[in-house]
Design a protein around this motif. Structure first.
Motif, PDB file in Angstrom:
ATOM      1  N   THR A  88     -15.764   0.743  -7.937  1.00  0.00           N
ATOM      2  CA  THR A  88     -16.659   1.836  -8.287  1.00  0.00           C
ATOM      3  C   THR A  88     -17.218   2.490  -7.034  1.00  0.00           C
ATOM      4  O   THR A  88     -17.791   1.822  -6.172  1.00  0.00           O
ATOM      5  N   ALA A  89     -17.030   3.799  -6.928  1.00  0.00           N
ATOM      6  CA  ALA A  89     -17.456   4.524  -5.740  1.00  0.00           C
ATOM      7  C   ALA A  89     -17.148   5.999  -5.926  1.00  0.00           C
ATOM      8  O   ALA A  89     -16.423   6.393  -6.847  1.00  0.00           O
ATOM      9  N   VAL A  90     -17.683   6.798  -5.024  1.00  0.00           N
ATOM     10  CA  VAL A  90     -17.233   8.180  -4.892  1.00  0.00           C
ATOM     11  C   VAL A  90     -16.064   8.168  -3.914  1.00  0.00           C
ATOM     12  O   VAL A  90     -16.174   7.616  -2.814  1.00  0.00           O
ATOM     13  N   TYR A  91     -14.970   8.746  -4.321  1.00  0.00           N
ATOM     14  CA  TYR A  91     -13.759   8.767  -3.510  1.00  0.00           C
ATOM     15  C   TYR A  91     -13.602  10.150  -2.876  1.00  0.00           C
ATOM     16  O   TYR A  91     -13.706  11.176  -3.561  1.00  0.00           O
ATOM     17  N   TYR A  92     -13.325  10.147  -1.572  1.00  0.00           N
ATOM     18  CA  TYR A  92     -13.184  11.374  -0.803  1.00  0.00           C
ATOM     19  C   TYR A  92     -11.793  11.437  -0.187  1.00  0.00           C
ATOM     20  O   TYR A  92     -11.270  10.426   0.288  1.00  0.00           O
ATOM     21  N   CYS A  93     -11.226  12.627  -0.154  1.00  0.00           N
ATOM     22  CA  CYS A  93     -10.003  12.817   0.604  1.00  0.00           C
ATOM     23  C   CYS A  93     -10.335  13.557   1.898  1.00  0.00           C
ATOM     24  O   CYS A  93     -11.341  14.269   1.979  1.00  0.00           O
ATOM     25  N   ALA A  94      -9.488  13.367   2.884  1.00  0.00           N
ATOM     26  CA  ALA A  94      -9.731  13.955   4.195  1.00  0.00           C
ATOM     27  C   ALA A  94      -8.403  14.273   4.861  1.00  0.00           C
ATOM     28  O   ALA A  94      -7.384  13.642   4.567  1.00  0.00           O
ATOM     29  N   ALA A  95      -8.460  15.239   5.771  1.00  0.00           N
ATOM     30  CA  ALA A  95      -7.255  15.685   6.474  1.00  0.00           C
ATOM     31  C   ALA A  95      -7.447  15.535   7.975  1.00  0.00           C
ATOM     32  O   ALA A  95      -8.537  15.786   8.506  1.00  0.00           O
ATOM     33  N   ASP A  96      -6.367  15.163   8.646  1.00  0.00           N
ATOM     34  CA  ASP A  96      -6.411  14.914  10.087  1.00  0.00           C
ATOM     35  C   ASP A  96      -5.150  15.459  10.753  1.00  0.00           C
ATOM     36  O   ASP A  96      -4.059  15.296  10.218  1.00  0.00           O
ATOM     37  N   ARG A  97      -5.306  16.045  11.922  1.00  0.00           N
ATOM     38  CA  ARG A  97      -4.141  16.550  12.651  1.00  0.00           C
ATOM     39  C   ARG A  97      -3.734  15.657  13.804  1.00  0.00           C
ATOM     40  O   ARG A  97      -2.621  15.716  14.287  1.00  0.00           O
ATOM     41  N   THR A  98      -4.668  14.814  14.279  1.00  0.00           N
ATOM     42  CA  THR A  98      -4.393  14.107  15.532  1.00  0.00           C
ATOM     43  C   THR A  98      -3.693  12.770  15.345  1.00  0.00           C
ATOM     44  O   THR A  98      -2.946  12.338  16.215  1.00  0.00           O
ATOM     45  N   GLY A  99      -3.968  12.081  14.249  1.00  0.00           N
ATOM     46  CA  GLY A  99      -3.358  10.772  14.025  1.00  0.00           C
ATOM     47  C   GLY A  99      -3.884   9.679  14.939  1.00  0.00           C
ATOM     48  O   GLY A  99      -3.226   8.657  15.122  1.00  0.00           O
ATOM     49  N   ARG A 100      -5.074   9.859  15.507  1.00  0.00           N
ATOM     50  CA  ARG A 100      -5.581   8.870  16.461  1.00  0.00           C
ATOM     51  C   ARG A 100      -5.829   7.528  15.782  1.00  0.00           C
ATOM     52  O   ARG A 100      -5.393   6.488  16.261  1.00  0.00           O
ATOM     53  N   ASN A 101      -6.572   7.556  14.694  1.00  0.00           N
ATOM     54  CA  ASN A 101      -6.907   6.327  13.988  1.00  0.00           C
ATOM     55  C   ASN A 101      -7.174   6.693  12.545  1.00  0.00           C
ATOM     56  O   ASN A 101      -8.290   7.072  12.185  1.00  0.00           O
ATOM     57  N   LEU A 102      -6.184   6.557  11.716  1.00  0.00           N
ATOM     58  CA  LEU A 102      -6.293   7.037  10.339  1.00  0.00           C
ATOM     59  C   LEU A 102      -7.228   6.193   9.494  1.00  0.00           C
ATOM     60  O   LEU A 102      -7.564   6.590   8.387  1.00  0.00           O
ATOM     61  N   ALA A 103      -7.641   5.047   9.980  1.00  0.00           N
ATOM     62  CA  ALA A 103      -8.589   4.214   9.246  1.00  0.00           C
ATOM     63  C   ALA A 103     -10.036   4.547   9.591  1.00  0.00           C
ATOM     64  O   ALA A 103     -10.959   3.982   8.994  1.00  0.00           O
ATOM     65  N   SER A 104     -10.222   5.462  10.515  1.00  0.00           N
ATOM     66  CA  SER A 104     -11.564   5.834  10.948  1.00  0.00           C
ATOM     67  C   SER A 104     -11.926   7.215  10.434  1.00  0.00           C
ATOM     68  O   SER A 104     -11.220   8.190  10.697  1.00  0.00           O
TER      69      SER A 104
END
Length: 121
Positions: A88-104
């Motif tokens: 249970t949570a609010v789920y967010y999507c996000a976009a990244d161009r750099t690929g430095r650390n996708l878990a951050s």
């Protein structure tokens, strides 16, 4: 711009599929991630998919959640199976161009509004 949808109320053991539609930019070049934030807790990484279709998962949902993307539809998905109350949570999507650390979360450039997932026991 990112728009997440697909959240709702589901019983434990059930499934939901979240969608995140993107507009603007070249979607196929973006790494995409899903994060979640439970009440009173920090936002946490759930899953990510690189522009090359490599996938990454946090330990908790691994084996139950699947991230995928459809570049023709500019959409990333999160298939969630065997849901637990702790999902249970609010789920967010996000976009990244750099690929430095996708878990951050700090690596991501753009965030959508969240969609609420509630799993009842």
């Amino acid at each position: 711009q990112l728009q997440a949808s697909g959240g709702g109320l589901v019983q434990a053991g059930g499934s939901l599929r979240l969608s995140c539609a993107a507009s603007g930019g070249t979607f196929s070049l973006y790494n995409m991630g899903w994060f979640r934030q439970a009440p009173g807790r920090a936002r946490m990484f759930v899953a990510a998919i690189s522009w090359k279709n490599n996938t990454f998962y946090a330990d908790s949902p691994k084996g139950r959640f699947t991230i995928s993307r459809d570049n023709a539809k500019n959409t990333v998905y999160l298939q969630m199976n065997a849901l637990k109350p702790e999902d249970t949570a609010v789920y967010y999507c996000a976009a990244d161009r750099t690929g430095r650390n996708l878990a951050s979360g700090g690596s991501y450039d753009s965030w959508g509004r969240g969609t609420l997932v509630t799993v009842s026991s």
